[in-house]
Scaffold this motif. Structure first.
Motif, PDB file in Angstrom:
ATOM      1  N   ILE A 114      -2.129   3.263   4.536  1.00 19.64           N
ATOM      2  CA  ILE A 114      -0.970   3.009   3.671  1.00 19.64           C
ATOM      3  C   ILE A 114      -0.898   4.023   2.539  1.00 19.64           C
ATOM      4  O   ILE A 114       0.158   4.591   2.243  1.00 19.64           O
ATOM      5  CB  ILE A 114      -1.029   1.573   3.113  1.00 19.64           C
ATOM      6  CG1 ILE A 114      -0.942   0.555   4.251  1.00 19.64           C
ATOM      7  CG2 ILE A 114       0.102   1.341   2.110  1.00 19.64           C
ATOM      8  CD1 ILE A 114      -1.252  -0.861   3.832  1.00 19.64           C
ATOM      9  N   LEU A 115      -2.030   4.285   1.893  1.00 17.91           N
ATOM     10  CA  LEU A 115      -2.047   5.194   0.744  1.00 17.91           C
ATOM     11  C   LEU A 115      -1.732   6.627   1.130  1.00 17.91           C
ATOM     12  O   LEU A 115      -1.332   7.427   0.281  1.00 17.91           O
ATOM     13  CB  LEU A 115      -3.411   5.130   0.047  1.00 17.91           C
ATOM     14  CG  LEU A 115      -3.708   3.833  -0.706  1.00 17.91           C
ATOM     15  CD1 LEU A 115      -5.142   3.828  -1.221  1.00 17.91           C
ATOM     16  CD2 LEU A 115      -2.735   3.645  -1.863  1.00 17.91           C
ATOM     17  N   ASP A 116      -1.907   6.974   2.404  1.00 17.37           N
ATOM     18  CA  ASP A 116      -1.567   8.329   2.853  1.00 17.37           C
ATOM     19  C   ASP A 116      -0.064   8.581   2.841  1.00 17.37           C
ATOM     20  O   ASP A 116       0.373   9.728   2.971  1.00 17.37           O
ATOM     21  CB  ASP A 116      -2.112   8.568   4.271  1.00 17.37           C
ATOM     22  CG  ASP A 116      -3.610   8.838   4.283  1.00 17.37           C
ATOM     23  OD1 ASP A 116      -4.161   9.124   3.206  1.00 17.37           O
ATOM     24  OD2 ASP A 116      -4.224   8.744   5.369  1.00 17.37           O
ATOM     25  N   ASP A 117       0.738   7.535   2.711  1.00 14.08           N
ATOM     26  CA  ASP A 117       2.198   7.654   2.681  1.00 14.08           C
ATOM     27  C   ASP A 117       2.701   7.076   1.361  1.00 14.08           C
ATOM     28  O   ASP A 117       2.848   5.863   1.224  1.00 14.08           O
ATOM     29  CB  ASP A 117       2.816   6.898   3.857  1.00 14.08           C
ATOM     30  CG  ASP A 117       4.322   7.110   3.968  1.00 14.08           C
ATOM     31  OD1 ASP A 117       4.964   7.458   2.955  1.00 14.08           O
ATOM     32  OD2 ASP A 117       4.864   6.913   5.071  1.00 14.08           O
ATOM     33  N   PRO A 118       2.966   7.932   0.344  1.00 14.56           N
ATOM     34  CA  PRO A 118       3.374   7.413  -0.979  1.00 14.56           C
ATOM     35  C   PRO A 118       4.637   6.557  -0.928  1.00 14.56           C
ATOM     36  O   PRO A 118       4.728   5.555  -1.642  1.00 14.56           O
ATOM     37  CB  PRO A 118       3.617   8.693  -1.796  1.00 14.56           C
ATOM     38  CG  PRO A 118       2.773   9.737  -1.116  1.00 14.56           C
ATOM     39  CD  PRO A 118       2.808   9.387   0.339  1.00 14.56           C
ATOM     40  N   ALA A 119       5.608   6.932  -0.090  1.00 12.26           N
ATOM     41  CA  ALA A 119       6.842   6.146  -0.007  1.00 12.26           C
ATOM     42  C   ALA A 119       6.553   4.759   0.561  1.00 12.26           C
ATOM     43  O   ALA A 119       7.060   3.746   0.064  1.00 12.26           O
ATOM     44  CB  ALA A 119       7.868   6.867   0.853  1.00 12.26           C
ATOM     45  N   THR A 121       3.734   3.213   0.377  1.00 17.52           N
ATOM     46  CA  THR A 121       2.979   2.488  -0.649  1.00 17.52           C
ATOM     47  C   THR A 121       3.911   1.807  -1.636  1.00 17.52           C
ATOM     48  O   THR A 121       3.749   0.628  -1.974  1.00 17.52           O
ATOM     49  CB  THR A 121       2.044   3.455  -1.399  1.00 17.52           C
ATOM     50  OG1 THR A 121       1.114   4.022  -0.470  1.00 17.52           O
ATOM     51  CG2 THR A 121       1.291   2.737  -2.500  1.00 17.52           C
ATOM     52  N   GLU A 122       4.927   2.544  -2.081  1.00 18.13           N
ATOM     53  CA  GLU A 122       5.880   1.986  -3.047  1.00 18.13           C
ATOM     54  C   GLU A 122       6.638   0.798  -2.448  1.00 18.13           C
ATOM     55  O   GLU A 122       6.744  -0.261  -3.073  1.00 18.13           O
ATOM     56  CB  GLU A 122       6.868   3.072  -3.480  1.00 18.13           C
ATOM     57  CG  GLU A 122       7.927   2.574  -4.448  1.00 18.13           C
ATOM     58  CD  GLU A 122       8.955   3.643  -4.782  1.00 18.13           C
ATOM     59  OE1 GLU A 122       9.959   3.305  -5.443  1.00 18.13           O
ATOM     60  OE2 GLU A 122       8.762   4.804  -4.374  1.00 18.13           O
ATOM     61  N   ILE A 140       0.924  -8.382  -7.488  1.00 17.83           N
ATOM     62  CA  ILE A 140       0.053  -7.493  -6.710  1.00 17.83           C
ATOM     63  C   ILE A 140       0.331  -6.067  -7.165  1.00 17.83           C
ATOM     64  O   ILE A 140       1.451  -5.563  -7.023  1.00 17.83           O
ATOM     65  CB  ILE A 140       0.317  -7.664  -5.210  1.00 17.83           C
ATOM     66  CG1 ILE A 140      -0.058  -9.080  -4.770  1.00 17.83           C
ATOM     67  CG2 ILE A 140      -0.451  -6.623  -4.398  1.00 17.83           C
ATOM     68  CD1 ILE A 140       0.295  -9.394  -3.325  1.00 17.83           C
ATOM     69  N   GLU A 141      -0.663  -5.406  -7.707  1.00 17.31           N
ATOM     70  CA  GLU A 141      -0.462  -4.106  -8.347  1.00 17.31           C
ATOM     71  C   GLU A 141      -0.961  -2.932  -7.529  1.00 17.31           C
ATOM     72  O   GLU A 141      -0.563  -1.794  -7.783  1.00 17.31           O
ATOM     73  CB  GLU A 141      -1.136  -4.102  -9.721  1.00 17.31           C
ATOM     74  CG  GLU A 141      -0.547  -5.143 -10.675  1.00 17.31           C
ATOM     75  CD  GLU A 141      -1.216  -5.134 -12.036  1.00 17.31           C
ATOM     76  OE1 GLU A 141      -2.287  -4.490 -12.162  1.00 17.31           O
ATOM     77  OE2 GLU A 141      -0.671  -5.746 -12.969  1.00 17.31           O
ATOM     78  N   THR A 142      -1.866  -3.154  -6.588  1.00 18.57           N
ATOM     79  CA  THR A 142      -2.419  -2.057  -5.786  1.00 18.57           C
ATOM     80  C   THR A 142      -2.409  -2.439  -4.312  1.00 18.57           C
ATOM     81  O   THR A 142      -2.346  -3.622  -3.952  1.00 18.57           O
ATOM     82  CB  THR A 142      -3.864  -1.732  -6.199  1.00 18.57           C
ATOM     83  OG1 THR A 142      -4.707  -2.849  -5.863  1.00 18.57           O
ATOM     84  CG2 THR A 142      -3.967  -1.441  -7.690  1.00 18.57           C
ATOM     85  N   VAL A 143      -2.488  -1.413  -3.468  1.00 18.36           N
ATOM     86  CA  VAL A 143      -2.550  -1.650  -2.030  1.00 18.36           C
ATOM     87  C   VAL A 143      -3.822  -2.397  -1.665  1.00 18.36           C
ATOM     88  O   VAL A 143      -3.813  -3.326  -0.848  1.00 18.36           O
ATOM     89  CB  VAL A 143      -2.467  -0.314  -1.263  1.00 18.36           C
ATOM     90  CG1 VAL A 143      -2.731  -0.528   0.231  1.00 18.36           C
ATOM     91  CG2 VAL A 143      -1.109   0.337  -1.472  1.00 18.36           C
ATOM     92  N   ASP A 144      -4.916  -2.014  -2.270  1.00 20.45           N
ATOM     93  CA  ASP A 144      -6.182  -2.684  -1.980  1.00 20.45           C
ATOM     94  C   ASP A 144      -6.092  -4.175  -2.322  1.00 20.45           C
ATOM     95  O   ASP A 144      -6.586  -5.028  -1.578  1.00 20.45           O
ATOM     96  CB  ASP A 144      -7.311  -2.026  -2.778  1.00 20.45           C
ATOM     97  CG  ASP A 144      -8.674  -2.539  -2.375  1.00 20.45           C
ATOM     98  OD1 ASP A 144      -9.060  -2.343  -1.208  1.00 20.45           O
ATOM     99  OD2 ASP A 144      -9.349  -3.158  -3.218  1.00 20.45           O
TER     100      ASP A 144
END
Length: 339
Positions: A114-119, A121-122, A140-144
Motif C-alpha cells: 500500500i505504501l508503495d503507492d502514495p495515491a 495510501t491517501e 485511523i492515521e496510518t496504513v499500519d
C-alpha cells in the motif's frame, strides 16, 4: 444483453454455447422463470433510477427521439469496443489482487504494498475512516494502524474500495449528485454482499470487489451518454434522463463484464459473476445477488424513496430472517453515520 437489474431479475436457463468472457454484445433471448427475487429486483430498478437521477418515471419517457439516437450510438460503440469513458486498469491492481488472494500474506507485506503507492495510501485512509469501515470513533492515521485495526480480512475490502473511489468521484458539478449516490449505492451493495458471504463462510473480499463493479459501470455509462449527447445536441440541450436509464437497462451488465475482462480479474471473480447470472435451480442465491437486493433496498429506504415491504425483502433473499436483520442493522448504522 439485458442490463444489470434485468439480468438479476430473471432466472435464466443457461445455454452452454454462450461464452461468458466474450459476451460484450446482446445475447439471444432466453426463457425466464419468475421468482420472488426477480419480482423484487424489477420493483427496485425504477425506484433506484428515479433516486439516482432525481427524476420521475414520466421524465424517462420524454424526448424519445433523442434517447433513441443516443442509445443506438452507444450500442455501436460497445459492439466496436470503443467506450471512451471505460476506466483503465489501475497500475497497482495486479499486485494488489495477488495480495488480496494470498491467505498467508503478512500484515507487514500488505502495508508495504500500500505504501508503495502514495495515491492509494491517501484514498485508503479516507475509506478506512469512513462510516462503512471504521470500527470505532478513533481516527485511523496510518496504513499500519489501518491494517492492525481492521485486520487482513477487513483491509482487503478497504483496498478494493480505495481502488474504486477515484474512478467513482465526480469530475464536475453536472455529475456530482449522480456520482455521490452511485458511490453510496455501490458501497452499500458491496458491504451487504460481503456480510452475506461472511454469514456463509464464503470469499468476502472477492464478493466485495465484484459487487462494486456495477457501480463503476453505472458511472461509465452515464459519462458515455453525456459525451454522445454533447456531440449530437451541444451544451444547450438538457440531457434526457431516459437516455441514462435506457443505457443502464440495456448495457450495464455488458459494461460490468467488459470491466472484468479488461482488468483481467482472477477466475474466481468471474465464477462469482457467472454463478449469479446462471443460478442453479434449487440452490441458494449468491452473495452478489442478495447483496445487490439488500443494498439497493436499504439505500432507497434510508433516502425515503419507494422500495420494498419488509415481507417482500425477506421472501426475495436466501438468508434467514435473523441473518437479514443483522445485516440490515449493520448497513443502517453505516448509512446513518455517513449521512
Amino acid at each position: 444483453m439485458p442490463g444489470l437489474f434485468n439480468w438479476l431479475s430473471k432466472k435464466k436457463v443457461p445455454s452452454e454455447a454462450e461464452s461468458f468472457a466474450n459476451r460484450h454484445t446482446a445475447s439471444p433471448r432466453r426463457q425466464f422463470i419468475s421468482t420472488p427475487a426477480s419480482w423484487a429486483m424489477e420493483k427496485l430498478e425504477q425506484h433506484l433510477f428515479c433516486w439516482l437521477l432525481e427524476a420521475s418515471p414520466r421524465d424517462f419517457q420524454r424526448h424519445q427521439d433523442q434517447v433513441g439516437r443516443i442509445l443506438a450510438e452507444l450500442g455501436q460503440h460497445i459492439r466496436q469496443g470503443k467506450l471512451d469513458e471505460l476506466p483503465r486498469q489501475p497500475m497497482t491492481l495486479p499486485m494488489l489482487l495477488r495480495a488480496l488472494s494470498d491467505p498467508d500474506i503478512s500484515r507487514s507485506e500488505v502495508t508495504r504494498i500500500i505504501l508503495d503507492d502514495p495515491a492509494l495510501t491517501e484514498h485508503l485512509l479516507q475509506v478506512a475512516n469512513s462510516p462503512y469501515f471504521r470500527p470505532s470513533e478513533q481516527t485511523i492515521e496510518t496504513v499500519d494502524q489501518a491494517v492492525f485495526v481492521l485486520g487482513l480480512q477487513g483491509i482487503r475490502s478497504v483496498i478494493s474500495a480505495a481502488i474504486m473511489r477515484p474512478m467513482l468521484s465526480a469530475r464536475n458539478s453536472s455529475e456530482a449528485q449522480f456520482a455521490q449516490r452511485v458511490w453510496r449505492w455501490g458501497l452499500t451493495c458491496a458491504r451487504a454482499a460481503e456480510l452475506v458471504a461472511r454469514q456463509h463462510g464464503k470469499d468476502t473480499s472477492a464478493y466485495f470487489m465484484v459487487s462494486l463493479l456495477p457501480a463503476l459501470a453505472h458511472i461509465t455509462l452515464f459519462r458515455e451518454v453525456r459525451r454522445i449527447h454533447h456531440r449530437l445536441h451541444g451544451d444547450n440541450t438538457p440531457l434526457p434522463p431516459g437516455a441514462v436509464t435506457g443505457a443502464l437497462q440495456q448495457f450495464d451488465w455488458t459494461c460490468t463484464q467488459i470491466l472484468a475482462n479488461d482488468w483481467n480479474l482472477p477466475p474466481r471473480y468471474f465464477a462469482h459473476l457467472l454463478a449469479a447470472e446462471r443460478p442453479v435451480p434449487g440452490q441458494p442465491q449468491t452473495p452478489l445477488y442478495d447483496g445487490i437486493l439488500i443494498g439497493t433496498r436499504e439505500v432507497l429506504r434510508f433516502a425515503n424513496q419507494r422500495n420494498l415491504a419488509e415481507e417482500d425483502l425477506e421472501a426475495a433473499v436466501s438468508v434467514s430472517r435473523g441473518e437479514l436483520g443483522s445485516i440490515r442493522q449493520t448497513i443502517l448504522g453505516m448509512l446513518k453515520e455517513g449521512d
